[in-house]
Write a protein that holds these residues in place. Structure first.
Motif, PDB file in Angstrom:
ATOM      1  N   TYR A  40       0.812  -1.213   0.000  1.00 21.70           N
ATOM      2  CA  TYR A  40       0.000   0.000   0.000  1.00 21.70           C
ATOM      3  C   TYR A  40       0.850   1.269   0.000  1.00 21.70           C
ATOM      4  CZ  TYR A  40      -2.829  -3.851   1.511  1.00 21.70           C
ATOM      5  OH  TYR A  40      -3.427  -5.086   1.583  1.00 21.70           O
ATOM      6  N   LEU A  41       2.174   1.086  -0.083  1.00 21.75           N
ATOM      7  CA  LEU A  41       3.066   2.238  -0.026  1.00 21.75           C
ATOM      8  C   LEU A  41       2.923   3.118  -1.265  1.00 21.75           C
ATOM      9  CD1 LEU A  41       5.332   3.876   1.248  1.00 21.75           C
ATOM     10  CD2 LEU A  41       6.973   2.242   0.303  1.00 21.75           C
ATOM     11  N   ALA A  42       2.889   2.494  -2.465  1.00 28.14           N
ATOM     12  CA  ALA A  42       2.809   3.285  -3.692  1.00 28.14           C
ATOM     13  C   ALA A  42       1.544   4.132  -3.730  1.00 28.14           C
ATOM     14  CB  ALA A  42       2.870   2.358  -4.911  1.00 28.14           C
ATOM     15  N   ALA A  43       0.401   3.539  -3.362  1.00 26.76           N
ATOM     16  CA  ALA A  43      -0.858   4.286  -3.356  1.00 26.76           C
ATOM     17  C   ALA A  43      -0.808   5.419  -2.337  1.00 26.76           C
ATOM     18  CB  ALA A  43      -2.024   3.354  -3.059  1.00 26.76           C
ATOM     19  N   HIS A  44      -0.181   5.180  -1.190  1.00 25.78           N
ATOM     20  CA  HIS A  44      -0.066   6.228  -0.173  1.00 25.78           C
ATOM     21  C   HIS A  44       0.776   7.397  -0.676  1.00 25.78           C
ATOM     22  CE1 HIS A  44       0.592   8.232   3.655  1.00 25.78           C
ATOM     23  NE2 HIS A  44       1.895   8.077   3.504  1.00 25.78           N
ATOM     24  N   LEU A  45       1.881   7.065  -1.338  1.00 24.62           N
ATOM     25  CA  LEU A  45       2.762   8.121  -1.843  1.00 24.62           C
ATOM     26  C   LEU A  45       2.080   8.917  -2.956  1.00 24.62           C
ATOM     27  CD1 LEU A  45       6.171   6.208  -2.005  1.00 24.62           C
ATOM     28  CD2 LEU A  45       5.328   7.685  -0.181  1.00 24.62           C
ATOM     29  N   ALA A  52       4.548  12.634  -7.678  1.00 27.79           N
ATOM     30  CA  ALA A  52       4.508  12.279  -9.091  1.00 27.79           C
ATOM     31  C   ALA A  52       4.904  10.818  -9.266  1.00 27.79           C
ATOM     32  CB  ALA A  52       5.461  13.173  -9.885  1.00 27.79           C
ATOM     33  N   GLY A  53       4.466  10.215 -10.381  1.00 26.71           N
ATOM     34  CA  GLY A  53       4.740   8.801 -10.613  1.00 26.71           C
ATOM     35  C   GLY A  53       6.214   8.467 -10.620  1.00 26.71           C
ATOM     36  N   TRP A  54       7.052   9.332 -11.236  1.00 29.87           N
ATOM     37  CA  TRP A  54       8.481   9.042 -11.294  1.00 29.87           C
ATOM     38  C   TRP A  54       9.099   9.075  -9.902  1.00 29.87           C
ATOM     39  CZ3 TRP A  54      12.163  12.305  -9.357  1.00 29.87           C
ATOM     40  CH2 TRP A  54      11.787  13.637  -9.137  1.00 29.87           C
ATOM     41  N   LEU A  55       8.560   9.960  -9.044  1.00 27.70           N
ATOM     42  CA  LEU A  55       9.096  10.058  -7.684  1.00 27.70           C
ATOM     43  C   LEU A  55       8.691   8.849  -6.854  1.00 27.70           C
ATOM     44  CD1 LEU A  55      10.726  11.727  -5.715  1.00 27.70           C
ATOM     45  CD2 LEU A  55       8.644  13.037  -5.182  1.00 27.70           C
ATOM     46  N   VAL A  56       7.463   8.365  -7.065  1.00 24.71           N
ATOM     47  CA  VAL A  56       7.036   7.136  -6.387  1.00 24.71           C
ATOM     48  C   VAL A  56       7.956   5.982  -6.779  1.00 24.71           C
ATOM     49  CG1 VAL A  56       5.189   5.430  -6.185  1.00 24.71           C
ATOM     50  CG2 VAL A  56       4.629   7.863  -6.192  1.00 24.71           C
ATOM     51  N   GLY A  57       8.239   5.876  -8.085  1.00 29.32           N
ATOM     52  CA  GLY A  57       9.144   4.831  -8.547  1.00 29.32           C
ATOM     53  C   GLY A  57      10.529   4.958  -7.946  1.00 29.32           C
ATOM     54  N   LEU A  58      11.013   6.200  -7.824  1.00 31.49           N
ATOM     55  CA  LEU A  58      12.335   6.422  -7.233  1.00 31.49           C
ATOM     56  C   LEU A  58      12.359   5.985  -5.770  1.00 31.49           C
ATOM     57  CD1 LEU A  58      15.196   7.618  -7.303  1.00 31.49           C
ATOM     58  CD2 LEU A  58      14.179   9.834  -6.692  1.00 31.49           C
ATOM     59  N   VAL A  59      11.321   6.331  -5.030  1.00 30.45           N
ATOM     60  CA  VAL A  59      11.265   5.965  -3.612  1.00 30.45           C
ATOM     61  C   VAL A  59      11.248   4.444  -3.461  1.00 30.45           C
ATOM     62  CG1 VAL A  59       9.830   6.014  -1.538  1.00 30.45           C
ATOM     63  CG2 VAL A  59      10.170   8.106  -2.862  1.00 30.45           C
ATOM     64  N   THR A  64      14.319  -0.737  -2.321  1.00 36.85           N
ATOM     65  CA  THR A  64      14.873  -2.017  -2.754  1.00 36.85           C
ATOM     66  C   THR A  64      16.403  -2.013  -2.688  1.00 36.85           C
ATOM     67  OG1 THR A  64      12.982  -2.377  -4.210  1.00 36.85           O
ATOM     68  CG2 THR A  64      14.970  -3.670  -4.659  1.00 36.85           C
ATOM     69  N   PHE A  65      17.011  -0.914  -3.139  1.00 37.89           N
ATOM     70  CA  PHE A  65      18.471  -0.838  -3.118  1.00 37.89           C
ATOM     71  C   PHE A  65      19.010  -0.866  -1.691  1.00 37.89           C
ATOM     72  CE2 PHE A  65      22.285   1.771  -2.598  1.00 37.89           C
ATOM     73  CZ  PHE A  65      23.172   1.037  -3.370  1.00 37.89           C
ATOM     74  N   GLY A 108      11.601  14.374   1.570  1.00 32.03           N
ATOM     75  CA  GLY A 108      12.828  14.044   2.292  1.00 32.03           C
ATOM     76  C   GLY A 108      12.594  13.076   3.431  1.00 32.03           C
ATOM     77  N   THR A 109      11.525  13.294   4.197  1.00 35.29           N
ATOM     78  CA  THR A 109      11.265  12.416   5.344  1.00 35.29           C
ATOM     79  C   THR A 109      10.804  11.032   4.883  1.00 35.29           C
ATOM     80  OG1 THR A 109       9.039  13.341   5.542  1.00 35.29           O
ATOM     81  CG2 THR A 109      10.754  14.297   6.936  1.00 35.29           C
ATOM     82  N   VAL A 110      10.034  10.985   3.807  1.00 35.68           N
ATOM     83  CA  VAL A 110       9.613   9.686   3.271  1.00 35.68           C
ATOM     84  C   VAL A 110      10.823   8.883   2.797  1.00 35.68           C
ATOM     85  CG1 VAL A 110       8.422   8.564   1.349  1.00 35.68           C
ATOM     86  CG2 VAL A 110       7.278  10.360   2.652  1.00 35.68           C
ATOM     87  N   ILE A 111      11.726   9.541   2.061  1.00 33.63           N
ATOM     88  CA  ILE A 111      12.921   8.849   1.583  1.00 33.63           C
ATOM     89  C   ILE A 111      13.764   8.367   2.758  1.00 33.63           C
ATOM     90  CG2 ILE A 111      15.136   9.200   0.409  1.00 33.63           C
ATOM     91  CD1 ILE A 111      13.671  10.922  -1.626  1.00 33.63           C
TER      92      ILE A 111
END
Length: 420
Positions: A40-45, A52-59, A64-65, A108-111
């Motif tokens: 549910y993280l992606a939907a929350h973000l 934005a979608g690209w930022l969700v993907g980056l997070v 994962t990394f 910043g805090t989410v990352i």
């Protein structure tokens, strides 16, 4: 007192000593808490925080990394300090990360929160997995129970947690708790894990032999050719498994017009592991060598990809995706316990934690590269795409044939009791 075979037990975990039960329950709890939040993280973000979608993907990529890519760090620390402090630190960081994520609102805090959550797993998982593998080898020597059977219990427990976790998260969301409540529930699960390990895990680091050349570095482990081959074999499996998140959604949408059936297919995969992992591993541990299990598992994965363009469309539109899920999961059930069981045979005991972490880190890097390559192929004609995907596990199977056969048990195994 013994019986003719361990198969007479209704629950394979009954034969495990308390410490192995703790490690197995830990894997279940770990995945339950983790998967109560992650789906549910992606939907929350995106919906909740408006990213934005690209930022969700980056997070999500950073999470994962920070987890998979840094497993080698957790493994090295486990070898240096023993599993107890690494596991306890990982649990504490995961609790802090979930609590932080529950309150995080800025980018910043989410990352920061997701990096902390990922690094916590990079500490926790290699420590628990290497300790489980080491203890499974000791258990095998003392009782005759194949190590793969013990490791299969561990895998099945993890899959059960991966199945129950999303249901727990959904329940919390449906009852109006929201994403913050799911995060706090995940943190509570890890409080229980932390308390259990603080009480039951050995207090002193395991004494291991050290070499005169100082600390063992990752490159020294990867310079071991048989272990490097095993890493590449495992990488071919993980690159293939990752197609559940890349190629399978494309196929389901092509066949049905939407991705709404994906959840059912993922549930099917988890249920197959929970139901069939233990009997399948019990059979394979006694009938075939670990190398054979690797080859057979990768062949099953390749068959899953090859079956997709052959299955019919129309009313049976989900049949190709279901065939892929079933065969890929069958391959997973054969080769994952065999892979974990081979690691202690290929590396010295004092490098087991580092090797366990390196196995995941190398595979994670391969998935990163493989996913990028697969993404460029998703628009190619179906048969060509699935042929390329089938070639990956087949190449892994060919590599697996160069490994030593490994150990397997052909005689009946005595019943194990906790007093042993």
């Amino acid at each position: 007192m013994t019986t003719s075979t361990a198969d007479t037990r209704s629950d394979a975990a009954v034969g495990l000593k308390p410490y192995l039960r703790l490690l197995t329950a830990t894997q279940f709890a770990f995945n339950t808490g983790f998967y109560a939040v992650l789906p549910y993280l992606a939907a929350h973000l995106g919906d909740g925080l408006g990213m934005a979608g690209w930022l969700v993907g980056l997070v999500l990529g950073l999470r994962t990394f920070s987890q998979q890519g840094l497993f080698v760090v957790g493994g090295a620390l486990t070898d240096r300090y023993g599993p107890r402090p690494v596991v306890l630190t990982g649990c504490a960081l995961r609790i802090a990360g979930f609590c932080w994520l529950a309150r995080a609102e800025s980018t910043g805090t989410v990352i920061g929160a997701v990096l902390l959550i990922g690094f916590a797993a990079a500490l926790f998982s290699p420590a628990v997995e290497s300790e489980t593998a080491r203890t499974a080898v000791t258990h095998e020597a003392a009782t005759g129970t194949p190590r793969a059977q013990v490791l299969a219990v561990f895998s099945a427990a993890g899959q059960a947690g991966a199945f129950i976790g999303p249901l727990l998260g959904s329940l919390l969301l449906l009852t109006g708790g929201g994403f913050r409540t799911a995060c706090l529930a995940g943190a509570v699960v890890f409080v229980g894990v932390l308390a259990g390990h603080a009480r039951l895990m050995p207090h002193r680091p395991r004494r291991v032999k050290t070499t005169g050349t100082g600390a063992v570095r990752p490159r020294q482990v990867l310079a071991d050719r048989p272990f490097l081959v095993l890493c590449l074999v495992h990488s071919s499996y993980l690159v293939s498994y990752n197609q559940l998140y890349l190629a399978l959604p494309v196929e389901v949408e092509r066949a049905t017009g939407s991705q709404s059936a994906l959840g059912w297919l993922f549930a099917l995969s988890s249920l197959l592991v929970v139901v069939a992992q233990l009997p399948l591993t019990r059979w394979s541990a006694r009938r075939i060598a670990p190398r054979t299990a690797l080859v057979a598992g990768l062949a099953a994965v390749a068959a899953g990809f090859a079956a997709v363009p052959l299955a019919p469309d129309g009313p049976a539109g989900l049949l190709p995706g279901a065939a892929l899920v079933v065969l890929l999961t069958l391959g997973q059930m054969l080769l994952v316990p065999a892979t974990r069981g081979l690691v202690p045979d290929l590396v010295d005991d004092h490098r087991l934690g580092l090797a366990t972490g390196a196995l995941s880190s190398v595979s994670g890097l391969a998935v990163l590269v493989g996913s990028a390559a697969t993404g460029t192929l998703l628009d190619t004609p179906g048969p060509a795409l699935w042929a390329v995907l089938a070639a990956v596990p087949l190449a892994g199977a060919a590599l697996a044939l160069t490994l030593s056969a490994g150990r397997h048990t052909t005689k009946p195994v005595a019943t194990v009791t906790d007093d042993e």
